[in-house]
Design a protein around this motif. Structure first.
Motif, PDB file in Angstrom:
ATOM      1  N   MET A  25      65.951  -2.275  13.248  1.00 32.53           N
ATOM      2  CA  MET A  25      64.745  -3.268  13.616  1.00 32.53           C
ATOM      3  C   MET A  25      63.603  -3.339  12.416  1.00 32.53           C
ATOM      4  O   MET A  25      62.756  -4.303  12.822  1.00 32.53           O
ATOM      5  N   SER A  68      65.739 -12.931  15.974  1.00 30.33           N
ATOM      6  CA  SER A  68      64.921 -13.787  16.198  1.00 30.33           C
ATOM      7  C   SER A  68      65.246 -14.971  16.731  1.00 30.33           C
ATOM      8  O   SER A  68      64.603 -15.794  17.456  1.00 30.33           O
ATOM      9  N   MET A  93      63.314  -7.871  29.381  1.00 29.44           N
ATOM     10  CA  MET A  93      63.720  -7.758  28.058  1.00 29.44           C
ATOM     11  C   MET A  93      63.058  -6.565  27.605  1.00 29.44           C
ATOM     12  O   MET A  93      63.357  -5.620  26.673  1.00 29.44           O
ATOM     13  N   GLY A  94      62.088  -6.155  28.070  1.00 28.45           N
ATOM     14  CA  GLY A  94      61.061  -4.781  27.877  1.00 28.45           C
ATOM     15  C   GLY A  94      62.119  -3.842  28.161  1.00 28.45           C
ATOM     16  O   GLY A  94      62.067  -2.726  27.267  1.00 28.45           O
ATOM     17  N   MET A 135      64.564  -3.850  25.021  1.00 26.97           N
ATOM     18  CA  MET A 135      64.126  -3.333  23.758  1.00 26.97           C
ATOM     19  C   MET A 135      63.779  -1.765  23.896  1.00 26.97           C
ATOM     20  O   MET A 135      64.224  -1.192  22.706  1.00 26.97           O
ATOM     21  N   SER A 136      63.529  -1.161  24.861  1.00 27.12           N
ATOM     22  CA  SER A 136      63.289   0.165  24.906  1.00 27.12           C
ATOM     23  C   SER A 136      64.527   0.914  24.918  1.00 27.12           C
ATOM     24  O   SER A 136      64.625   2.063  24.120  1.00 27.12           O
ATOM     25  N   LEU A 179      67.147   0.089  23.244  1.00 32.44           N
ATOM     26  CA  LEU A 179      67.516  -0.232  21.896  1.00 32.44           C
ATOM     27  C   LEU A 179      66.778   0.464  20.924  1.00 32.44           C
ATOM     28  O   LEU A 179      67.363   1.268  19.856  1.00 32.44           O
ATOM     29  N   LEU A 180      65.525   0.570  21.196  1.00 35.31           N
ATOM     30  CA  LEU A 180      64.715   1.574  20.136  1.00 35.31           C
ATOM     31  C   LEU A 180      64.896   2.913  20.599  1.00 35.31           C
ATOM     32  O   LEU A 180      64.208   3.664  19.520  1.00 35.31           O
TER      33      LEU A 180
END
Length: 83
Positions: A23, A33, A6-7, A10-11, A13-14
């Motif tokens: 976000m 969430s 998931m890390g 997330m990176s 996506l960000l």
């Protein structure tokens, strides 16, 4: 599996400025969430997609996550039904 778990997700996506901005929106974060609640509830999913704040972020998110998840499309992978 997914590289980086998931890390890594997330990176990825960000790194998209529009998603990163999304976000920051508490409404978007609240929607994200509890993904299992949304995924398992077509009415809730529809509500998210039609929300003027959440919808565009959600759709972009799905477009990014879809390929990582093996192209779920609109449904759950076989083993995860009934959650």
């Amino acid at each position: 599996g997914m590289p980086g778990g998931m890390g890594g997700l997330m990176s990825a996506l960000l790194s998209d400025p529009e998603l990163a901005a999304g976000m920051q929106n508490p409404k978007v974060m609240a929607a994200l969430s509890n993904p299992s609640e949304i995924m398992g509830n077509p009415a809730k999913m529809q509500e998210m997609m039609t929300d003027p704040e959440v919808g565009p972020i959600f759709q972009k998110l799905m477009a990014k996550i879809g390929p990582m998840m093996g192209g779920m499309g609109g449904g759950m992978p076989g083993g995860m039904g009934g959650m």
